[in-house]
Design an enzyme around this catalytic site. Structure first.
Site, PDB file in Angstrom:
ATOM      1  N   ASP A 286       0.878  -1.154   0.000  1.00 48.61           N
ATOM      2  CA  ASP A 286       0.000   0.000   0.000  1.00 48.61           C
ATOM      3  C   ASP A 286       0.930   1.223   0.000  1.00 48.61           C
ATOM      4  O   ASP A 286       2.130   1.093   0.262  1.00 48.61           O
ATOM      5  CB  ASP A 286      -0.871  -0.057   1.273  1.00 48.61           C
ATOM      6  CG  ASP A 286      -1.679   1.202   1.464  1.00 48.61           C
ATOM      7  OD1 ASP A 286      -2.341   1.636   0.504  1.00 48.61           O
ATOM      8  OD2 ASP A 286      -1.642   1.771   2.586  1.00 48.61           O
TER       9      ASP A 286
ATOM     10  N   ASP B  87      -0.113   5.085   1.001  1.00 47.56           N
ATOM     11  CA  ASP B  87      -0.354   6.063   2.068  1.00 47.56           C
ATOM     12  C   ASP B  87      -0.244   5.398   3.438  1.00 47.56           C
ATOM     13  O   ASP B  87      -1.031   4.507   3.765  1.00 47.56           O
ATOM     14  CB  ASP B  87      -1.758   6.673   1.922  1.00 47.56           C
ATOM     15  CG  ASP B  87      -1.950   7.414   0.598  1.00 47.56           C
ATOM     16  OD1 ASP B  87      -1.044   8.153   0.200  1.00 47.56           O
ATOM     17  OD2 ASP B  87      -3.015   7.256  -0.025  1.00 47.56           O
TER      18      ASP B  87
HETATM   19  C1  BG6 Z   1      -5.979   5.608   0.090  1.00 42.04           C
HETATM   20  C2  BG6 Z   1      -6.017   6.342   1.406  1.00 42.04           C
HETATM   21  O1  BG6 Z   1      -4.674   5.186  -0.153  1.00 42.04           O
HETATM   22  O2  BG6 Z   1      -6.416   6.432  -0.968  1.00 42.04           O
HETATM   23  C3  BG6 Z   1      -7.396   6.931   1.627  1.00 42.04           C
HETATM   24  O3  BG6 Z   1      -5.710   5.462   2.459  1.00 42.04           O
HETATM   25  C4  BG6 Z   1      -7.780   7.799   0.428  1.00 42.04           C
HETATM   26  O4  BG6 Z   1      -7.358   7.699   2.814  1.00 42.04           O
HETATM   27  C5  BG6 Z   1      -7.733   6.953  -0.830  1.00 42.04           C
HETATM   28  O5  BG6 Z   1      -9.093   8.316   0.603  1.00 42.04           O
HETATM   29  C6  BG6 Z   1      -8.105   7.723  -2.074  1.00 42.04           C
HETATM   30  O6  BG6 Z   1      -7.134   8.705  -2.333  1.00 42.04           O
HETATM   31  P1  BG6 Z   1      -7.268   9.837  -3.433  1.00 42.04           P
HETATM   32  O7  BG6 Z   1      -5.868  10.431  -3.480  1.00 42.04           O
HETATM   33  O8  BG6 Z   1      -7.649   9.192  -4.709  1.00 42.04           O
HETATM   34  O9  BG6 Z   1      -8.284  10.787  -2.947  1.00 42.04           O
HETATM   35 MG    MG Z   2      -2.667   3.169   3.601  1.00 42.80          MG
END
Ligand code: BG6
Ligand code: MG
Length: 214
Positions: A8, A10
């Site tokens: 993953d 984030d």
């Molecule tokens: C995930 C995060 O990796 O991506 C979430 O853990 C986030 O918190 C999701 O909402 C979507 O991200 P983005 O950048 O497309 O808004």
């Molecule tokens: Mg994550």
């Protein structure tokens, strides 16, 4: 035997999970919703629009999809503002070395992030080239806890799901990995990620000698 590792992004490779939280919190404040770090655990790993729905549910608010999309777009602008200021040094210490070590052992490496900003984050961290495959939120229909993203990542690196080890900091992500039939290391707390096969406090704490124990 583990032949593929799926990461993953984030909260596992870099602390962008914190930027997501600050941006959602700012939106929550504007909407008059009380939103804590504990509440934020439910948003981790899920798509932007699913996060929006959960935030409204927490606040007991209802609105049409057009308005929800406008607000989610606004949150994304704030998030991207943080992201665009990122430097390669922001990668969690030891993670780049771990990726290189795994690859030098012949392990295939994939990224599987629900974020539509994932590729940009990898570019800013200068690690796009460290992955054999990159799967992000633009390439899937169902986000975590659905296993789709991990199954797609495994197919892109041509490794059987049973021989894949996932690194995840989100409860939804751990559930997705298990639903995909994969092994999973939770990065964070036992309380949140107790279903994972093993818990580590940091991604770089992973010892590649442990690959054979999964
Ligand atoms: C995930 C995060 O990796 O991506 C979430 O853990 C986030 O918190 C999701 O909402 C979507 O991200 P983005 O950048 O497309 O808004
Ligand atoms: Mg994550």
């Amino acid at each position: 035997m583990i032949d593929g590792c799926i990461f993953d992004l984030d909260g596992v490779i870099v602390d962008t999970a914190h930027y997501h939280f600050i941006a959602w919190k700012r939106l929550a404040d504007e909407l008059g919703i009380t939103f804590t770090e504990q509440d934020n655990e439910r948003l981790k790993g899920v798509s932007r629009m699913d996060s929006m729905s959960i935030l409204l549910e927490i606040g007991g608010l209802h609105m049409d999809l057009t308005h929800q999309t406008e607000l989610a777009d606004k949150k994304n602008v704030w998030f991207v503002d943080f992201v665009e200021k990122m430097q390669p040094e922001e990668i969690f210490p030891g993670v780049k070395q771990l990726l290189k070590k795994l690859r030098s052992k012949g392990v295939k490496i994939a990224l599987a992030s629900s974020s539509k900003n994932a590729r940009r984050v990898l570019q800013l961290l200068d690690i796009e080239g460290e992955f054999d495959a990159i799967v992000d939120g633009n390439m899937i229909i169902n986000t975590k806890p659905d296993p789709e993203i991990f199954l797609l990542a495994a197919s892109r690196i041509h490794i059987d799901p049973k021989q894949c080890l996932v690194f995840e900091d989100a409860e939804a992500g751990v559930e997705a990995a298990l639903a995909a039939g994969m092994k999973c290391i939770g990065i964070g707390s036992m309380q949140q990620l107790g279903k994972a096969h093993k818990i580590l406090s940091k991604t770089a704490d992973f010892d590649i000698n442990d690959l054979s124990t999964f």
